[in-house]
Design a protein around this motif. Structure first.
Motif, PDB file in Angstrom:
ATOM      1  N   GLU A 135       0.828  -1.222   0.000  1.00  0.00           N
ATOM      2  CA  GLU A 135       0.000   0.000   0.000  1.00  0.00           C
ATOM      3  C   GLU A 135       0.858   1.266   0.000  1.00  0.00           C
ATOM      4  O   GLU A 135       0.363   2.355  -0.286  1.00  0.00           O
ATOM      5  CB  GLU A 135      -0.972  -0.011   1.182  1.00  0.00           C
ATOM      6  N   VAL A 136       2.162   1.141   0.319  1.00  0.00           N
ATOM      7  CA  VAL A 136       3.049   2.312   0.303  1.00  0.00           C
ATOM      8  C   VAL A 136       3.177   2.890  -1.105  1.00  0.00           C
ATOM      9  O   VAL A 136       3.555   4.039  -1.279  1.00  0.00           O
ATOM     10  CB  VAL A 136       4.463   1.983   0.842  1.00  0.00           C
ATOM     11  N   TYR A 137       2.865   2.076  -2.135  1.00  0.00           N
ATOM     12  CA  TYR A 137       3.039   2.538  -3.522  1.00  0.00           C
ATOM     13  C   TYR A 137       1.810   3.245  -4.083  1.00  0.00           C
ATOM     14  O   TYR A 137       1.796   3.607  -5.254  1.00  0.00           O
ATOM     15  CB  TYR A 137       3.370   1.340  -4.429  1.00  0.00           C
ATOM     16  N   GLY A 138       0.749   3.392  -3.258  1.00  0.00           N
ATOM     17  CA  GLY A 138      -0.467   4.007  -3.787  1.00  0.00           C
ATOM     18  C   GLY A 138      -1.204   3.037  -4.678  1.00  0.00           C
ATOM     19  O   GLY A 138      -1.176   1.840  -4.423  1.00  0.00           O
ATOM     20  N   ASP A 139      -1.885   3.541  -5.724  1.00  0.00           N
ATOM     21  CA  ASP A 139      -2.595   2.566  -6.560  1.00  0.00           C
ATOM     22  C   ASP A 139      -2.114   2.540  -7.993  1.00  0.00           C
ATOM     23  O   ASP A 139      -1.510   3.483  -8.494  1.00  0.00           O
ATOM     24  CB  ASP A 139      -4.113   2.696  -6.464  1.00  0.00           C
ATOM     25  N   PRO A 294     -21.173   3.735   0.563  1.00  0.00           N
ATOM     26  CA  PRO A 294     -20.343   4.814  -0.003  1.00  0.00           C
ATOM     27  C   PRO A 294     -18.856   4.462   0.092  1.00  0.00           C
ATOM     28  O   PRO A 294     -18.412   3.881   1.078  1.00  0.00           O
ATOM     29  CB  PRO A 294     -20.677   6.016   0.884  1.00  0.00           C
ATOM     30  N   ASP A 295     -18.127   4.830  -0.966  1.00  0.00           N
ATOM     31  CA  ASP A 295     -16.721   4.438  -1.047  1.00  0.00           C
ATOM     32  C   ASP A 295     -15.898   5.090   0.057  1.00  0.00           C
ATOM     33  O   ASP A 295     -16.243   6.169   0.558  1.00  0.00           O
ATOM     34  CB  ASP A 295     -16.159   4.817  -2.429  1.00  0.00           C
ATOM     35  N   ARG A 296     -14.792   4.418   0.424  1.00  0.00           N
ATOM     36  CA  ARG A 296     -13.844   4.938   1.415  1.00  0.00           C
ATOM     37  C   ARG A 296     -13.098   6.128   0.805  1.00  0.00           C
ATOM     38  O   ARG A 296     -12.690   6.065  -0.364  1.00  0.00           O
ATOM     39  CB  ARG A 296     -12.873   3.797   1.730  1.00  0.00           C
ATOM     40  N   PRO A 297     -12.891   7.223   1.590  1.00  0.00           N
ATOM     41  CA  PRO A 297     -12.135   8.351   1.027  1.00  0.00           C
ATOM     42  C   PRO A 297     -10.709   7.925   0.651  1.00  0.00           C
ATOM     43  O   PRO A 297     -10.074   7.187   1.394  1.00  0.00           O
ATOM     44  CB  PRO A 297     -12.094   9.384   2.169  1.00  0.00           C
ATOM     45  N   GLY A 298     -10.250   8.390  -0.500  1.00  0.00           N
ATOM     46  CA  GLY A 298      -8.870   8.090  -0.921  1.00  0.00           C
ATOM     47  C   GLY A 298      -8.634   6.635  -1.265  1.00  0.00           C
ATOM     48  O   GLY A 298      -7.498   6.175  -1.258  1.00  0.00           O
ATOM     49  N   HIS A 299      -9.709   5.890  -1.550  1.00  0.00           N
ATOM     50  CA  HIS A 299      -9.597   4.442  -1.744  1.00  0.00           C
ATOM     51  C   HIS A 299      -8.751   4.097  -2.968  1.00  0.00           C
ATOM     52  O   HIS A 299      -9.072   4.513  -4.083  1.00  0.00           O
ATOM     53  CB  HIS A 299     -11.007   3.860  -1.917  1.00  0.00           C
ATOM     54  N   ASP A 300      -7.679   3.327  -2.767  1.00  0.00           N
ATOM     55  CA  ASP A 300      -6.857   2.873  -3.895  1.00  0.00           C
ATOM     56  C   ASP A 300      -7.661   1.897  -4.742  1.00  0.00           C
ATOM     57  O   ASP A 300      -8.350   1.024  -4.219  1.00  0.00           O
ATOM     58  CB  ASP A 300      -5.591   2.175  -3.381  1.00  0.00           C
ATOM     59  N   ARG A 301      -7.526   2.019  -6.067  1.00  0.00           N
ATOM     60  CA  ARG A 301      -8.362   1.194  -6.953  1.00  0.00           C
ATOM     61  C   ARG A 301      -7.728  -0.149  -7.271  1.00  0.00           C
ATOM     62  O   ARG A 301      -8.409  -1.131  -7.482  1.00  0.00           O
ATOM     63  CB  ARG A 301      -8.655   1.951  -8.253  1.00  0.00           C
TER      64      ARG A 301
END
Ligand code: NAD
Length: 356
Positions: A135-139, A294-301
């Motif tokens: 998860e450190v790499y974002g999405d 509702p989606d999680r804020p900032g949710h990586d795809r």
């Protein structure tokens, strides 16, 4: 070898300890604060071993950590202790900064001072293995609308771009670990793994949460359209990878670990419902309980790992397919539903704890 393992009462740490006790002659010291996520029941099968010891301590406590390093004389530190639930990090990030950043900093300082005082032969073989996340790499780009994106995966050279307080705190801890190697020469290794699943995972995480909601006839909440993609790895495969990295990894190197099982959340929950329908038949269809929230804020795809380096250099590869691992997982939870009630209520924490 003496393995000092932090966070060994958690989901992954307890799998590592069970494997080490079962398949080696190493001595293990488990350091765990026993937060809501830590559960000594995960270690009942091994806690009678003379090679296993436990100390209920906070990794942020410099004095206690210094004392424990001096007493136990570790050859390998495997650092798993962390706050780990993304939703909790959004609602209350402070604990994540404290344990994941300040705690890792404290351990690095204690390890550095301990390591500098070791004789040369023990200094050479000492390792500080930091267990981190993809998860450190974002999405990653999502294949919907861009089929080429499916070929992109994270590897050891991916740029850091964390999205949540959890992943940002883990990213910060990775940077600290790398800096302690570069600046002080402390022999550190980092591994970044994809989503784990398996027995003994705290029932706030996706698979056990959905499983117990389904059995209770409650809604199965899937964020947004449920098209987020994760790369799933069975926890025992991760534990084997971690032990391999700690023993054979090269200081200064990073190893990306993944299962090669990319799945959309919605498809995963559907598979889980189908398996449950087979193993615990119900007249109502479990899949009918799937509900979009509702989606999680900032949710990586999307996350996905290219694990070719660890496969090539350390000869590790997953043994479970997602199909076999999910079946084992569901069977374990169905057999151990009281475990879930106890960890949710924190009942085990009121029992006297072992000491070193
Ligand atoms: P977990 O939440 O199940 O367990 C964490 C453990 O750390 C618990 O036993 C808790 O009591 C302990 N702990 C927390 N704060 C502490 C402190 N201040 N001092 C001492 N102990 C403390 O976590 P997990 O899923 O087993 O993850 C272990 C590690 O692996 C974490 O570092 C996590 O970032 C990483 N990781 C997890 C996954 C995953 O899918 N679960 C994937 C990749 C990497």
């Amino acid at each position: 070898m003496n393995f000092l393992i932090t966070g060994g009462a958690g989901f992954i740490g307890s799998a590592v300890i069970r494997q080490l006790i079962d398949s080696s002659s190493d001595n293990i010291l488990n350091i765990d604060r026993l937060t809501y996520a830590g559960n000594l029941e995960n270690l009942y099968g091994v806690c009678g071993s003379p090679r296993y010891r436990f100390a209920q301590l906070d990794i942020c406590d410099y004095t206690a950590m210094t004392r424990i390093f001096a007493q136990f004389q570790p050859d390998i530190v495997m650092h798993l202790a962390a706050e780990t639930h993304v939703d909790r990090s959004i609602n209350g990030p402070a604990e994540f900064i404290q344990t994941n950043l300040v705690g890792t900093f404290t351990l690095l300082e204690v390890a550095r001072s301990y390591w500098q005082g070791l004789p040369d032969d023990r200094k050479d073989r000492f390792r500080f293995h930091h267990v981190s996340t993809d998860e450190v790499y974002g999405d990653l780009p999502h294949p919907d609308g861009d089929p080429e994106a499916a070929h992109r995966r994270f590897d050891e050279n991916s740029a850091y771009a964390p999205s949540s307080p959890y992943s940002a705190s883990k990213a910060g801890s990775d940077h600290l670990v790398r800096a302690w190697m570069r600046t002080y020469g402390l022999p550190t290794i980092i591994s970044n793994c994809s989503n784990n699943y398996g027995p003994c995972q705290f029932p706030e995480k996706l698979i056990p949460l959905m499983l117990f909601n389904a059995l209770a006839g409650k809604p199965l909440p899937v964020y947004g359209a449920g098209d987020q993609i994760r790369d799933w790895l069975y926890v025992e495969d991760h534990a084997r990878a971690l032990i391999t990295v700690a023993r054979a990894g090269i200081p200064g190197e990073t190893y990306a670990i993944g299962g090669g099982n990319e799945l959309r959340n919605r498809d995963l929950v559907t598979q889980l419902c189908e398996l449950l329908q087979e193993l615990r038949p119900s007249s109502a269809r479990y899949a009918d309980l799937i509900t979009s929230v509702p989606d999680r804020p900032g949710h990586d795809r999307r996350y996905a790992i290219d694990n070719s380096k660890i496969t090539r250099e350390l000869h590790w590869q997953p043994q479970e397919t997602f199909h076999s691992g999910l079946r084992k997982t569901v069977q374990w939870y169905l057999k151990n539903s009281e475990w879930c009630e106890r960890v949710r209520s924190g009942a085990y924490r009121h029992r006297p704890q072992e000491a070193t």
